[in-house]
Motif scaffolding. Structure first.
Motif, PDB file in Angstrom:
ATOM      1  N   GLN A   1      47.835  43.694  23.325  1.00 54.15           N
ATOM      2  CA  GLN A   1      47.675  42.381  22.817  1.00 54.15           C
ATOM      3  C   GLN A   1      48.650  42.547  21.401  1.00 54.15           C
ATOM      4  O   GLN A   1      49.538  41.488  21.424  1.00 54.15           O
ATOM      5  CB  GLN A   1      46.250  42.418  22.012  1.00 54.15           C
ATOM      6  CG  GLN A   1      46.092  41.043  21.325  1.00 54.15           C
ATOM      7  CD  GLN A   1      46.562  39.684  22.383  1.00 54.15           C
ATOM      8  OE1 GLN A   1      46.208  39.818  23.537  1.00 54.15           O
ATOM      9  NE2 GLN A   1      47.113  38.670  21.862  1.00 54.15           N
ATOM     10  N   PRO A   2      48.862  43.649  20.729  1.00 45.67           N
ATOM     11  CA  PRO A   2      50.244  43.501  19.756  1.00 45.67           C
ATOM     12  C   PRO A   2      51.387  43.333  20.490  1.00 45.67           C
ATOM     13  O   PRO A   2      52.453  43.078  19.925  1.00 45.67           O
ATOM     14  CB  PRO A   2      50.028  44.859  19.134  1.00 45.67           C
ATOM     15  CG  PRO A   2      48.153  45.345  19.100  1.00 45.67           C
ATOM     16  CD  PRO A   2      47.705  44.790  20.544  1.00 45.67           C
ATOM     17  N   LEU A   3      51.547  44.265  21.509  1.00 42.83           N
ATOM     18  CA  LEU A   3      53.003  44.065  22.280  1.00 42.83           C
ATOM     19  C   LEU A   3      52.930  42.590  22.852  1.00 42.83           C
ATOM     20  O   LEU A   3      54.317  42.214  22.881  1.00 42.83           O
ATOM     21  CB  LEU A   3      52.857  45.073  23.668  1.00 42.83           C
ATOM     22  CG  LEU A   3      54.072  45.256  24.520  1.00 42.83           C
ATOM     23  CD1 LEU A   3      55.180  45.223  23.503  1.00 42.83           C
ATOM     24  CD2 LEU A   3      53.871  45.992  25.550  1.00 42.83           C
ATOM     25  N   LYS A   4      52.033  42.003  23.431  1.00 43.38           N
ATOM     26  CA  LYS A   4      52.258  40.524  23.847  1.00 43.38           C
ATOM     27  C   LYS A   4      52.663  39.581  22.462  1.00 43.38           C
ATOM     28  O   LYS A   4      53.636  38.899  22.742  1.00 43.38           O
ATOM     29  CB  LYS A   4      50.944  40.192  24.188  1.00 43.38           C
ATOM     30  CG  LYS A   4      50.371  40.559  25.668  1.00 43.38           C
ATOM     31  CD  LYS A   4      49.121  39.766  25.985  1.00 43.38           C
ATOM     32  CE  LYS A   4      48.845  40.384  27.349  1.00 43.38           C
ATOM     33  NZ  LYS A   4      47.481  39.968  27.785  1.00 43.38           N
ATOM     34  N   GLU A   5      52.238  39.959  21.436  1.00 45.13           N
ATOM     35  CA  GLU A   5      52.479  39.175  20.290  1.00 45.13           C
ATOM     36  C   GLU A   5      54.063  39.414  19.993  1.00 45.13           C
ATOM     37  O   GLU A   5      54.887  38.640  19.551  1.00 45.13           O
ATOM     38  CB  GLU A   5      51.605  39.616  19.046  1.00 45.13           C
ATOM     39  CG  GLU A   5      50.106  38.910  19.364  1.00 45.13           C
ATOM     40  CD  GLU A   5      49.141  39.491  18.478  1.00 45.13           C
ATOM     41  OE1 GLU A   5      49.621  40.364  17.172  1.00 45.13           O
ATOM     42  OE2 GLU A   5      47.934  39.211  18.394  1.00 45.13           O
ATOM     43  N   GLU A   6      54.474  40.834  19.884  1.00 48.90           N
ATOM     44  CA  GLU A   6      55.512  41.297  19.683  1.00 48.90           C
ATOM     45  C   GLU A   6      56.507  40.645  20.654  1.00 48.90           C
ATOM     46  O   GLU A   6      57.727  39.974  20.371  1.00 48.90           O
ATOM     47  CB  GLU A   6      55.862  42.725  19.745  1.00 48.90           C
ATOM     48  CG  GLU A   6      57.198  43.281  19.230  1.00 48.90           C
ATOM     49  CD  GLU A   6      57.311  44.942  19.383  1.00 48.90           C
ATOM     50  OE1 GLU A   6      58.523  45.324  19.400  1.00 48.90           O
ATOM     51  OE2 GLU A   6      56.306  45.555  19.448  1.00 48.90           O
TER      52      GLU A   6
ATOM     53  N   TRP B   1      54.978  48.224  28.454  1.00 47.67           N
ATOM     54  CA  TRP B   1      54.505  49.255  27.457  1.00 47.67           C
ATOM     55  C   TRP B   1      54.700  50.623  28.244  1.00 47.67           C
ATOM     56  O   TRP B   1      55.011  51.405  27.131  1.00 47.67           O
ATOM     57  CB  TRP B   1      53.014  48.962  27.528  1.00 47.67           C
ATOM     58  CG  TRP B   1      52.141  49.915  26.537  1.00 47.67           C
ATOM     59  CD1 TRP B   1      52.070  49.882  25.163  1.00 47.67           C
ATOM     60  CD2 TRP B   1      51.584  51.160  27.240  1.00 47.67           C
ATOM     61  NE1 TRP B   1      51.340  51.076  24.942  1.00 47.67           N
ATOM     62  CE2 TRP B   1      50.903  51.841  26.131  1.00 47.67           C
ATOM     63  CE3 TRP B   1      51.215  51.665  28.381  1.00 47.67           C
ATOM     64  CZ2 TRP B   1      50.186  52.914  26.213  1.00 47.67           C
ATOM     65  CZ3 TRP B   1      50.481  52.862  28.717  1.00 47.67           C
ATOM     66  CH2 TRP B   1      49.859  53.443  27.537  1.00 47.67           C
TER      67      TRP B   1
ATOM     68  N   GLY C   1      43.824  48.328  23.194  1.00 51.81           N
ATOM     69  CA  GLY C   1      44.237  47.923  21.802  1.00 51.81           C
ATOM     70  C   GLY C   1      45.575  47.588  21.524  1.00 51.81           C
ATOM     71  O   GLY C   1      46.006  47.306  20.485  1.00 51.81           O
ATOM     72  N   LYS C   2      46.510  48.151  22.513  1.00 50.45           N
ATOM     73  CA  LYS C   2      48.002  48.278  22.204  1.00 50.45           C
ATOM     74  C   LYS C   2      48.491  47.065  23.042  1.00 50.45           C
ATOM     75  O   LYS C   2      49.703  46.811  22.499  1.00 50.45           O
ATOM     76  CB  LYS C   2      48.347  49.679  22.551  1.00 50.45           C
ATOM     77  CG  LYS C   2      48.011  50.927  21.834  1.00 50.45           C
ATOM     78  CD  LYS C   2      48.661  52.359  22.551  1.00 50.45           C
ATOM     79  CE  LYS C   2      48.107  53.411  21.584  1.00 50.45           C
ATOM     80  NZ  LYS C   2      48.416  54.392  21.994  1.00 50.45           N
TER      81      LYS C   2
END
Length: 336
Positions: free
Chosen positions: A228-233, A169, A225-226
């Motif tokens: 978790q979306p990075l983990k999913e990506e 990140w 908040g950023k």
């Protein structure tokens, strides 16, 4: 009569000599790689794609200088010959996970005639956990399993996973000076490993990782908040908590995680085999000869690890092959 015989012999000799010269197929694709160590890896990969009409020559990135490295491999006549008869095969490094957030990442991902490893580097494949027992067997000629490398690297990956997400990140945000990848590697070393009780070293590692994660959370509140979306990506790219080691700097994983365990494991396996020989020998001369024969048959750990090719069942290798197939199909269509 004698002269005709000599002429026939010479003719047969030259015909035989010519038959041994390499015959390039109808189309030869030159493959630029980063360094000497990459030649064996990419030759092994590309041999699976050679046909009667298509062949590859794996070469260093420059024929006119000693320049090496990823940038040199990708810049070599980029935009001129690359794609019709030349491609580049390089380590993904972190450029794959940065997904175009930097110029280097965009250059690697967007060029349709550049293949990359998907895992961090060729060393990542050589350290593929399910293959490491076989490496120990090659080194020691002892097939006794005394260490679970798959569990070891899965546990390691789980411990460093959150810190790794932070590192990606920060680099995607252009804040790499705040937490460099070198700093990440310094924190994520396995120290003081006892292979009979690895949890002690892992607890030390976990404490170091947690301290750094706490510092990052305090220093970069805007990341809330950023992550978790990075983990999913990243999960969609292949990264998960159990295999993080495949995406971390390859030399770091080899030197500071895998060899830290493999060296003492191989020493134990060698001692066990030597003890067995001493117990079974009926006389001193027999024991000395058998020990000498066994020691002569052993290999160096690093040498065998770098010659490890038992990674071809890995998901990352499957992605690499699919990418190469796309490039080869494009080349074939272009030159049809």
């Amino acid at each position: 009569m004698g002269k005709r015989l000599i002429d026939n012999v010479n003719s047969d000799y030259f015909e035989a000599a010519n038959s041994m010269r390499p015959k390039w197929r109808k189309q030869k694709v030159v493959v630029y790689v980063e360094s000497y160590d990459d030649i064996f890896f990419w030759r092994d990969v590309l041999s699976e794609f050679e046909t009667e009409s298509l062949g590859f020559e794996v070469v260093l990135p420059s024929r006119t200088s000693l320049a090496r490295g990823k940038k040199t491999a990708m810049m070599n006549r980029l935009g001129e010959g690359l794609g019709t008869s030349m491609i580049a095969c390089v380590d993904a490094d972190y450029d794959y996970l940065l997904q175009g957030k930097t110029p280097a990442s965009r250059n690697m991902l967007e060029n349709q005639f550049v293949a990359h490893t998907f895992a961090y580097a060729i060393e990542s494949y050589q350290c593929y956990a399910p293959s490491l027992h076989e490496v120990c067997v090659m080194v020691t000629l002892n097939d006794h399993r005394i260490f679970d490398f798959e569990q070891y690297l899965a546990t390691y990956s789980q411990i460093v996973y959150d810190l790794f997400i932070w590192a990606i990140w920060i680099n995607r945000e252009g804040l790499g000076q705040q937490f460099t990848m070198s700093s990440f590697c310094n924190i994520s070393k396995v120290m003081n490993l006892n292979t009979y009780k690895p949890e002690t070293a892992f607890e030390e590692l976990r404490r170091s990782v947690n301290r750094k994660v706490a510092w990052l959370q305090k220093s970069f509140p805007e990341a809330k908040g950023k992550l978790q979306p990075l983990k999913e990506e990243l999960a969609a790219l292949g990264v998960n908590p159990d295999n993080t080691y495949m995406y971390i700097q390859g030399h770091h994983i080899m030197d500071n995680v895998v060899l830290v365990a493999m060296n003492p494991i191989c020493q134990s396996l060698r001692r066990a085999r030597e003890k067995e020989i001493k117990q079974l020998a009926t006389q001193q001369q027999q024991m000395d000869n058998e020990l000498a024969s066994y020691q002569h048959s052993q290999a160096e750990v690093v040498q065998m690890l770098r010659r490890n090719t038992n990674y071809k069942s890995s998901p990352q290798y499957g992605m690499l092959k699919a990418k190469l197939q796309t490039i080869i199909d494009r080349i074939t269509q272009t030159n049809a």
